[in-house]
Design an enzyme around this catalytic site. Structure first.
Site, PDB file in Angstrom:
ATOM      1  N   ASP A   1      79.172 -52.080  45.312  1.00 53.10           N
ATOM      2  CA  ASP A   1      80.507 -51.353  44.750  1.00 53.10           C
ATOM      3  C   ASP A   1      80.747 -49.947  45.246  1.00 53.10           C
ATOM      4  O   ASP A   1      80.106 -49.213  46.352  1.00 53.10           O
ATOM      5  CB  ASP A   1      80.226 -50.617  43.613  1.00 53.10           C
TER       6      ASP A   1
HETATM    7  N1  URA Z   1      74.627 -52.873  40.443  1.00 50.52           N
HETATM    8  C1  URA Z   1      75.844 -51.822  40.368  1.00 50.52           C
HETATM    9  O1  URA Z   1      76.057 -51.992  38.954  1.00 50.52           O
HETATM   10  N2  URA Z   1      76.885 -52.208  41.259  1.00 50.52           N
HETATM   11  C2  URA Z   1      76.250 -51.982  42.827  1.00 50.52           C
HETATM   12  O2  URA Z   1      76.939 -51.926  43.832  1.00 50.52           O
HETATM   13  C3  URA Z   1      75.205 -53.136  42.847  1.00 50.52           C
HETATM   14  C4  URA Z   1      74.531 -53.297  41.465  1.00 50.52           C
END
Ligand code: URA
Length: 244
Positions: free
Chosen positions: A105
């Site tokens: 993310d």
């Molecule tokens: N889990 C999440 O919530 N975000 C990420 O970027 C990777 C795993």
């Protein structure tokens, strides 16, 4: 060299071989301007002009494999319509066109692999491959043994139960708790959604390990090339190193 079109599309990182077959049969691929929708057609990526939806594909000959410490505040995409920073901007001396293996993310930091080897990326990203990924999570407030047990056993999300994982408490202060979560699935915002499901508020999220690979001395924004043996070992790596 003549190769089947679906193999060329996979090598170029367009799709897995199976998905490439769908792309071909839906008439989106052309060789030297002629649409090809039947299976089994061969082409030479070095000589023929192969397009998908009108855009020419390029096969990189020099394969590169990179481990980046993605800082928070970068998109794991090759373009962002909103103009936010993207991870490839951090790769100052890499001239090959690489793309991320999977995603993190915008606000998540940590270990991200990038490559121009489409087949390698597709194999790693395939759900059957099940590479362990370890995340360090900083939470607001305290975390109970019950919440940790729940996370480890699996929680119900709107896209189904999560597979059991490995969870451990790292440390705690007045205001925060730090835990480690090791999972092998890679669903959208999985760790954040798992924490939300057990009423935990994520303040910071970092991927610290991918299979046997760890960030080591890399600082946010820094990267290094993988060694040939790391590239090969990752393909053989399956879940099984418990979160250490
Ligand atoms: N889990 C999440 O919530 N975000 C990420 O970027 C990777 C795993």
């Amino acid at each position: 060299m003549q190769e089947r079109l679906q193999k060329i599309l996979a090598k170029a990182g367009i799709a897995s071989r199976r998905e490439a077959e769908n792309i071909i049969s839906s008439g989106r691929v052309a060789v030297n301007g002629v649409t090809v929708s039947e299976m089994g057609v061969k082409a030479d990526a070095g000589k023929d002009r192969i397009t998908v939806d009108g855009a020419e594909i390029r096969l990189e000959t020099n394969k590169v494999y990179i481990m980046l410490y993605k800082p928070a505040g970068y998109m794991t995409t090759l373009k962002d319509p909103e103009g936010r920073p993207i991870v490839t901007e951090l790769l100052k001396d890499i001239k090959e066109r690489v793309y991320p293996v999977g995603r993190l993310d915008f606000n998540t930091e940590g270990l991200l692999l990038l490559t121009n080897d489409g087949e390698w990326a597709n194999r790693l990203a395939h759900p059957r491959h099940e590479v362990d990924k370890e995340y360090h999570v900083r939470l607001q407030g305290k975390v109970s043994a019950e919440q940790l047990r729940h996370l480890a056993e699996g929680v119900e999300l709107d896209d189904g139960m999560t597979a059991p994982g490995y969870v451990k408490r790292l440390r705690e202060s007045e205001k925060n708790a730090w835990i480690s979560i090791t999972i092998h699935e890679g669903r959208y915002r999985q760790v954040r959604r798992m924490c939300e499901a057990v009423n935990l508020n994520v303040v910071r999220l970092k991927r610290s390990r991918y299979g046997f690979l760890e960030l080591g001395k890399l600082m946010p924004g820094e990267y290094r090339m993988l060694t040939p043996s790391e590239v090969e070992r990752l393909l053989m790596f399956k879940k099984g190193i418990p979160g250490r």
